[in-house]
Design an enzyme around this catalytic site. Structure first.
Site, short mmCIF file in Angstrom:
data_model
loop_
_atom_site.label_atom_id
_atom_site.label_comp_id
_atom_site.label_asym_id
_atom_site.label_seq_id
_atom_site.Cartn_x
_atom_site.Cartn_y
_atom_site.Cartn_z
N LYS A 207 5.91 3.30 1.69
CA LYS A 207 7.27 3.54 1.09
C LYS A 207 8.20 3.25 2.16
O LYS A 207 7.94 2.92 3.30
CB LYS A 207 7.20 5.05 0.82
C1 LIG Z 1 6.83 5.51 -8.62
C2 LIG Z 1 6.04 6.71 -7.88
N1 LIG Z 1 5.99 7.88 -8.05
C3 LIG Z 1 5.32 8.80 -7.55
C4 LIG Z 1 4.33 8.55 -6.58
C5 LIG Z 1 3.48 9.43 -5.97
O1 LIG Z 1 3.59 9.57 -4.57
P1 LIG Z 1 2.53 10.00 -3.69
O2 LIG Z 1 1.75 8.84 -3.45
O3 LIG Z 1 3.45 10.34 -2.56
O4 LIG Z 1 1.95 11.15 -4.31
C6 LIG Z 1 4.25 7.13 -6.26
C7 LIG Z 1 3.51 6.76 -5.28
O5 LIG Z 1 2.74 5.61 -5.11
C8 LIG Z 1 4.92 6.20 -6.81
O6 LIG Z 1 5.01 4.81 -6.48
#
Ligand SMILES: Cc1ncc(COP(=O)(O)O)c(C=O)c1O
Length: 388
Positions: A192
């Protein structure tokens, strides 16, 4: 042989090393001072009243849906063009998804279709838009619809920290400021726009929601004397809510503190790379990048997304050369779980389905060199122009 080029990756500098070492040598690996400092830096950066750093973006979304009151019998709107975590969070609360198709240019949820869905279904309580690839959704329009239909907005900004968007009165807002939403969620996964290893955050301007989030992210437990039913002594706490352990460690918060200082510079670098890609690929009729805003672009792009008719072959061609492109996303309403549980299926969101068949994310990260970008562009051009 050149090293493989990932589609995204973290940038770690000496300050991250120094701050993590400092935490390791301190008494507090978790629940120490770094967490509060990181949350303050998020508040300052996003220009928002409250920020909670949590375990990951998934838990951020889960807690946001909980605190928004989503439960059985409620429905929520989201986009199929997202990672599973977006809809899963609300479904875990017992709510039912209404997948609304994307606009084929921005690849974000189509506000005209959001309006149709809201008009058709009074049980929709939450709109969960995703700023796909970092491109911010039309927040003025979504906020108008939310207020007209008595829904609340939870922004999934997991792709978008570091960006800004322009409102209809020509004022810029930071993603995470919650200028047109009740809650915003971030992910700090390494690919990210900034990272804490695993990690995430929730922002809000609502004091009551913030008060409840303080408890929910720590087992629903409070030590606040004003809230306790009784007080047996200094050790005493009460559990007032059903929460989880979603606390970020001080080790991770230390990384975040170092990272956030670079966010503006990384946003600039990501934008410059995206603009360069757009310019260099403009001559290729077979390649269409995601649309950019009509006014000045201040997005913080997490992904450089293109559409191309021979996606499968191009994916293999680039991988063979060590250019590790990815595909974001296989439409969520076509995942077996959603098909089986909610009877969704092909044809429900035709634009997202078509986009998926053409989607490819090219390498994009701040430390990517100009040479790596040239190599990627040259390979994409060779593939299309020489009809590989
Ligand atoms: C659009 C979106 N929402 C939620 C998430 C979830 O985040 P995390 O991987 O930190 O749990 C991601 C991560 O890949 C994402 O790309």
């Amino acid at each position: 042989m050149t090293a493989p080029l990932p589609y995204g990756k973290q940038t770690i500098g000496p300050e991250e090393h120094a701050l993590v070492r400092e935490v390791l040598e301190s008494d507090w690996l978790t629940q120490g001072p770094r967490l509060g400092q990181f949350e303050q830096s998020l508040r300052d950066y996003c220009q928002v009243r409250h920020a909670f750093a949590v375990t990951n973006g998934t838990d951020a979304l889960l807690l946001a849906c909980r605190v928004a009151g989503l439960g059985p019998g409620d429905r929520f709107i989201t986009t199929p063009n997202t990672f599973a975590a977006t809809a899963n969070a609300a479904v875990m609360c017992g709510a039912e998804p209404v997948f609304v198709d994307i606009a084929p240019d921005t690849l974000n949820i189509d506000p005209n279709l959001v309006e149709k869905a809201l008009a058709a279904d009074p049980s929709i309580k939450v709109i969960l838009p995703v700023h796909f690839a970092g491109h911010v959704c039309p927040m003025d329009r979504l906020a108008d619809l939310a207020s007209q239909y008595d829904a609340i907005i939870i922004e999934d900004a997991c792709h978008a920290i570091g960006g800004q968007w322009l409102d209809r009165e020509n004022r810029w807002h930071k993603v995470g400021s919650c200028a047109r939403s009740t809650l915003t969620c971030f992910s700090f996964h390494p690919v990210k726009c900034m990272t804490t290893g695993e990690g995430g955050a929730i922002t809000t301007n609502d004091d009551q929601i913030a008060e409840r989030l303080t408890r929910l992210r720590s087992h629903g437990i409070t030590k606040n004397p004003a809230l306790l039913e009784k007080n047996d002594g200094g050790w005493y706490y009460e559990m007032h809510d059903l929460g989880i352990n979603a606390r970020l460690t001080d080790l991770q918060a230390a990384i975040g503190l170092a990272q956030i200082k670079h966010l503006n510079e990384w946003q600039q670098r990501r934008l410059a790379l995206v603009n360069q890609y757009d310019a260099e690929l403009a001559g290729l009729a077979q390649v269409n990048p995601q649309a950019r805003p009509a006014s000045e672009d201040r997005h913080c792009y997490h992904l450089m997304v293109i559409r191309t008719s021979r996606r499968r072959e191009l994916y293999d061609f680039l991988h063979d050369q060590g250019i590790l492109v990815q595909v974001h996303y296989s439409p969520l309403h076509l995942q077996p779980y959603y098909r089986r549980k909610f009877a969704t299926g092909p044809g429900l969101c035709p634009e997202a389905e078509k986009y998926y068949s053409e989607a490819l994310s090219l390498p994009l990260f701040p430390s990517m060199s100009d040479e790596d970008q040239k190599r990627t562009v040259a390979a994409v051009r060779t593939f299309h122009l020489q009809g590989v």
